[in-house]
Scaffold this active site. Sequence first.
Site, PDB file in Angstrom:
ATOM      1  CG  HIS A 130      -1.822  -1.357   9.128  1.00  0.00           C
ATOM      2  ND1 HIS A 130      -2.845  -1.298   8.208  1.00  0.00           N
ATOM      3  CD2 HIS A 130      -1.886  -0.210   9.849  1.00  0.00           C
ATOM      4  CE1 HIS A 130      -3.495  -0.150   8.365  1.00  0.00           C
ATOM      5  NE2 HIS A 130      -2.935   0.518   9.361  1.00  0.00           N
ATOM      6  CD  GLU A 131       0.352   0.801  13.163  1.00  0.00           C
ATOM      7  OE1 GLU A 131       0.583   1.961  12.779  1.00  0.00           O
ATOM      8  OE2 GLU A 131      -0.777   0.434  13.527  1.00  0.00           O
ATOM      9  CG  HIS A 134       0.120   4.178   8.327  1.00  0.00           C
ATOM     10  ND1 HIS A 134      -0.787   4.673   7.409  1.00  0.00           N
ATOM     11  CD2 HIS A 134      -0.607   3.458   9.225  1.00  0.00           C
ATOM     12  CE1 HIS A 134      -2.009   4.266   7.741  1.00  0.00           C
ATOM     13  NE2 HIS A 134      -1.927   3.516   8.831  1.00  0.00           N
ATOM     14  CD  GLU A 189      -5.644   3.584   8.484  1.00  0.00           C
ATOM     15  OE1 GLU A 189      -4.963   2.538   8.468  1.00  0.00           O
ATOM     16  OE2 GLU A 189      -5.418   4.493   9.294  1.00  0.00           O
TER      17      GLU A 189
HETATM   18 ZN   LIG Z   1      -3.307   2.508   9.871  1.00  0.00          ZN
END
Ligand SMILES: [Zn+2]
Length: 258
Positions: A130-131, A134, A189
Site C-alpha cells: 500500500h505504501e 502511493h 487510498e
Molecule cells: Zn495510504
Amino acid sequence: MKRILTVILLALSCSACGVMGQINWDSPQMQQAAAAALTAASINDNQIALLSREAVAQMDAQNKLADEKYQQRLARLMNGINDVEGLKINYKVYQTNEVNAFACGDGSIRVYSALMDIMDDDELMAIIGHECGHVVHKDTKKAMKNAYLTYAARYALGSTGGTIGALSMSALGDIGQAFVSSQYSQKQEFAADDYGYKFSTEHGYSPYSMAKALEKLVQLAGGKQASSVQKMFSSHPDSAERAQRMRQKADAASKQKP
Ligand SMILES: [Zn+2]
C-alpha cells in the site's frame, strides 16, 4: 522563512509521515535539498528523490534500529523483491511503539517494529505494498507540487526563487499544519489499496492480505492501542469502507477460481 516550506515538502516526500517531526530541518544538507526544490516551479522526480534521501538519512540516524529478529523477518518477506516498478528499494525496521510504515520517493521503505508485532506476514506485505502504491502512483509528487504551488501563489513567491515575505510565526504554523495534515484523497487510498492487493498477491501472499490488514487497523483503532494507530489512520482515512472493498475484491477473485 523558507523553513516552513522545507517542512511541508519534506513531510510530503514519503507516503506516511507522522515521524517527520524528528528531522533537523535546519541542517545544511536539508537546506540544500529544500533550496533545490524552492528554485523549481515544478517538482521533478530527482528533486523528490533528493528530498526523500535527505529525510530518510536523518530518520535513520535518529531512530533505533529494531533487533535482528525484526530485520530478518522483513528480509525473509522481501527476499527476491529488489525493486518496485523499476525503483530500486532498500528497507529497515525501526524500534518504536508507534504503528506505522512508510515508503519514500527514493525507494526507501521503513517499517516500525510495533506494526510488525501486530501484523502477520500477509498483512504486513499488504501494508508495505500500500505504501509503495502511493510512491508508484506519484501521490507524494502531486502533494508536494500542490503544496509548493499553493504556497507560491499565496505569498507571491517567484517561480524561480524569490523572497518570501516576513510572516508571523502563527501564520506559518497554520499553513504548515494545513499541508502536513492534508490527507490523501479517498481515490488515492483506494488506488494504493489496489496496489497493496496486487503487490501481496503477486508475491504469493493471500488475496485477503489487504482486507485483513485494514480490518485489523479498524479493530485496533477502537481498542487500547488506539493512540498508537492514530497517526497511521490520520493519513489513511475511511479504513472500514476500504477494508470492506478489499474483502469484496478478494471474495470475487476467490470465486473465479474453482
Ligand atoms: Zn495510504
